[in-house]
Scaffold this motif. Structure first.
Motif, mmCIF file in Angstrom:
data_model
loop_
_atom_site.group_PDB
_atom_site.id
_atom_site.type_symbol
_atom_site.label_atom_id
_atom_site.label_comp_id
_atom_site.label_asym_id
_atom_site.label_seq_id
_atom_site.Cartn_x
_atom_site.Cartn_y
_atom_site.Cartn_z
ATOM 1 N N THR A 58 0.818 -1.222 0.000
ATOM 2 C CA THR A 58 0.000 0.000 0.000
ATOM 3 C C THR A 58 0.853 1.275 0.000
ATOM 4 O O THR A 58 0.341 2.358 -0.267
ATOM 5 N N LYS A 59 2.155 1.120 0.320
ATOM 6 C CA LYS A 59 3.035 2.306 0.268
ATOM 7 C C LYS A 59 3.509 2.597 -1.154
ATOM 8 O O LYS A 59 4.129 3.626 -1.409
ATOM 9 N N MET A 60 3.279 1.646 -2.058
ATOM 10 C CA MET A 60 3.792 1.780 -3.424
ATOM 11 C C MET A 60 2.708 2.296 -4.364
ATOM 12 O O MET A 60 1.580 1.793 -4.326
ATOM 13 N N PRO A 61 3.018 3.280 -5.205
ATOM 14 C CA PRO A 61 2.021 3.768 -6.167
ATOM 15 C C PRO A 61 1.578 2.621 -7.078
ATOM 16 O O PRO A 61 2.416 1.852 -7.553
ATOM 17 N N CYS A 62 0.269 2.513 -7.258
ATOM 18 C CA CYS A 62 -0.303 1.486 -8.133
ATOM 19 C C CYS A 62 -0.129 0.080 -7.535
ATOM 20 O O CYS A 62 -0.424 -0.909 -8.187
ATOM 21 N N HIS A 63 0.372 -0.002 -6.269
ATOM 22 C CA HIS A 63 0.502 -1.281 -5.537
ATOM 23 C C HIS A 63 1.271 -2.324 -6.332
ATOM 24 O O HIS A 63 0.841 -3.483 -6.444
ATOM 25 N N MET A 64 2.366 -1.915 -6.911
ATOM 26 C CA MET A 64 3.163 -2.841 -7.711
ATOM 27 C C MET A 64 4.647 -2.515 -7.597
ATOM 28 O O MET A 64 5.030 -1.455 -7.136
ATOM 29 N N PRO A 120 8.435 -3.203 -10.112
ATOM 30 C CA PRO A 120 9.355 -2.247 -9.517
ATOM 31 C C PRO A 120 8.795 -0.824 -9.437
ATOM 32 O O PRO A 120 7.874 -0.458 -10.164
ATOM 33 N N VAL A 121 9.413 -0.072 -8.521
ATOM 34 C CA VAL A 121 9.141 1.359 -8.386
ATOM 35 C C VAL A 121 10.495 2.064 -8.333
ATOM 36 O O VAL A 121 11.419 1.565 -7.680
ATOM 37 N N LEU A 122 10.605 3.186 -9.017
ATOM 38 C CA LEU A 122 11.825 3.999 -8.948
ATOM 39 C C LEU A 122 11.542 5.229 -8.097
ATOM 40 O O LEU A 122 10.585 5.961 -8.361
ATOM 41 N N GLU A 123 12.385 5.420 -7.078
ATOM 42 C CA GLU A 123 12.278 6.627 -6.256
ATOM 43 C C GLU A 123 13.407 7.568 -6.668
ATOM 44 O O GLU A 123 14.554 7.138 -6.808
ATOM 45 N N MET A 174 9.829 11.495 -5.208
ATOM 46 C CA MET A 174 8.768 10.907 -6.019
ATOM 47 C C MET A 174 9.032 9.428 -6.249
ATOM 48 O O MET A 174 10.169 9.001 -6.427
ATOM 49 N N LYS A 175 7.956 8.648 -6.210
ATOM 50 C CA LYS A 175 8.033 7.209 -6.468
ATOM 51 C C LYS A 175 7.207 6.914 -7.717
ATOM 52 O O LYS A 175 6.031 7.272 -7.779
ATOM 53 N N VAL A 176 7.823 6.255 -8.692
ATOM 54 C CA VAL A 176 7.140 6.026 -9.967
ATOM 55 C C VAL A 176 7.145 4.530 -10.314
ATOM 56 O O VAL A 176 8.198 3.894 -10.292
ATOM 57 N N PRO A 177 5.968 3.943 -10.640
ATOM 58 C CA PRO A 177 5.908 2.518 -10.982
ATOM 59 C C PRO A 177 6.069 2.295 -12.489
ATOM 60 O O PRO A 177 6.301 3.252 -13.229
ATOM 61 N N ASP A 185 4.660 8.250 -19.815
ATOM 62 C CA ASP A 185 4.856 6.809 -20.020
ATOM 63 C C ASP A 185 4.235 5.975 -18.906
ATOM 64 O O ASP A 185 3.616 4.940 -19.163
ATOM 65 N N THR A 186 4.454 6.431 -17.664
ATOM 66 C CA THR A 186 3.941 5.670 -16.512
ATOM 67 C C THR A 186 2.420 5.619 -16.545
ATOM 68 O O THR A 186 1.823 4.577 -16.278
ATOM 69 N N ILE A 187 1.805 6.746 -16.869
ATOM 70 C CA ILE A 187 0.343 6.790 -16.944
ATOM 71 C C ILE A 187 -0.139 5.902 -18.092
ATOM 72 O O ILE A 187 -1.044 5.080 -17.927
ATOM 73 N N CYS A 188 0.482 6.044 -19.268
ATOM 74 C CA CYS A 188 0.088 5.216 -20.421
ATOM 75 C C CYS A 188 0.253 3.728 -20.112
ATOM 76 O O CYS A 188 -0.627 2.925 -20.432
ATOM 77 N N ASP A 189 1.374 3.340 -19.502
ATOM 78 C CA ASP A 189 1.610 1.922 -19.229
ATOM 79 C C ASP A 189 0.611 1.385 -18.205
ATOM 80 O O ASP A 189 0.190 0.226 -18.294
#
Lengths: 205, 205
Positions: free
Chosen positions: A44-50, A52-55, A60-63, B90-94
């Motif tokens: 639940t701490k991860m955007p989109c609950h998945m 890998p994520v890049l911080e 900012m955290k991006v999935p 890209d993140t939104i599209c994916d």
């Protein structure tokens, strides 16, 4: 240069292409590996609950593995020199991703009949994608170099990393595809990739 | 300007995002629609044996809907102004593609038990992706504009087009997501998109 943290499970999986890009560019990042036992709490701490994520810069955290890969590839110069090269790189990456995604879904399936269905799907996708990749390689200088242009790009690294498990499980997986096989050897022989592979964790997926 | 031909079936499906990009940019293309009855014969002429395929200047044919979309978005200026904006796009599209792909796979499945499994998967993915999209919209000027920056980009168009069928089938599909709903209305109200939607073929998918 921002500070990067890559969150993923303790495996290659969907994060390995990002790790190869960091390695090829000699850029430092924090390689945060989450145990499966921690995942429910962490999710639940991860955007989109998945993952890998890049911080980036702890701000900012991006999935989305491929969006992350494209961002890093643009940032580090592994995406081609113009829109047409980028188009080719994207098409190759997306085709390999199809194959890779079919493999990952099959790999994670526990129910035997479903796994068999997914295995058939993987075989079908391989029969579409691998000949296309072989031809695409041949079309660039007879297939003796890289997929696009004259240097190693994200699509070449993806071709190495996405096929690691299928080739390990079945050493004949690429027997009809000599150009793909040779390309993967070239990626593995790249000094920075070779150094990374030598020191990385040895995991099942 | 090169000449473009877009090959796909007679439906919106995986090609509609490309058609929206052509429409938003007012760029002419040949919209070639293949009947399912012709597909077996046509398939082997297509790279990677799939559709959509973009042909440029009758010289090269390139597959993969999202690679085509990114190429067109870069070419026509719908991809953001810098690497960070492109990363967000890209993140939104994916993320939307994940949802859309789950929908398309379910839509095409004929076997009822398998279709039910795929329906569950689609519901699960919606529960991950839609709240993420809603939050992402809110983070850009409270959600009253576009996903990224201050103009309509490929991710906004994708949010309209990928959710057309789910919303048509279930008018409550987006009831908990007012920002996404309003964004889709803004896309539909864009003069060039509105003109295209008005004249396009009315198809089931």
């Amino acid at each position: 240069m921002p500070s990067y943290t890559l969150y993923y499970f303790n495996g290659r999986g969907r994060a390995e292409i990002c790790r190869l890009l960091f390695a090829a560019a000699s850029i430092h990042y924090n390689d945060e590996r989450i145990e499966f036992s921690e995942w429910t709490q962490f999710k639940t701490k991860m955007p989109c609950h998945m993952l890998p994520v890049l911080e980036i810069d702890t701000e900012m955290k991006v999935p989305q593995s491929m969006a992350i890969s494209r961002y890093l590839a643009r940032e580090f110069g592994f995406y081609g020199k113009n829109n047409m090269e980028m188009f080719k790189v994207d098409t190759i990456c997306d085709s390999i991703f199809e194959l890779f995604n079919d493999y990952m879904v099959m790999f994670n399936e526990k129910d035997t009949p479903k796994k068999n269905d997914l295995q058939q799907r993987f075989v079908y996708t391989s029969g579409r994608v691998l000949p296309y990749l072989e031809k695409t390689l041949e079309a660039n200088k007879g297939g003796s170099g890289w997929f696009v242009g004259d240097q190693m790009l994200v699509c070449d690294m993806m071709c190495y990393s996405a096929l690691e498990n299928p080739v390990k499980e079945n050493p004949n997986f690429l027997k009809d595809y000599p150009k793909i096989t040779a390309l993967r050897t070239r990626v593995l022989s790249h000094p920075k990739i070779a150094a990374y592979i030598k020191k990385r964790n040895n995991t099942a997926f």
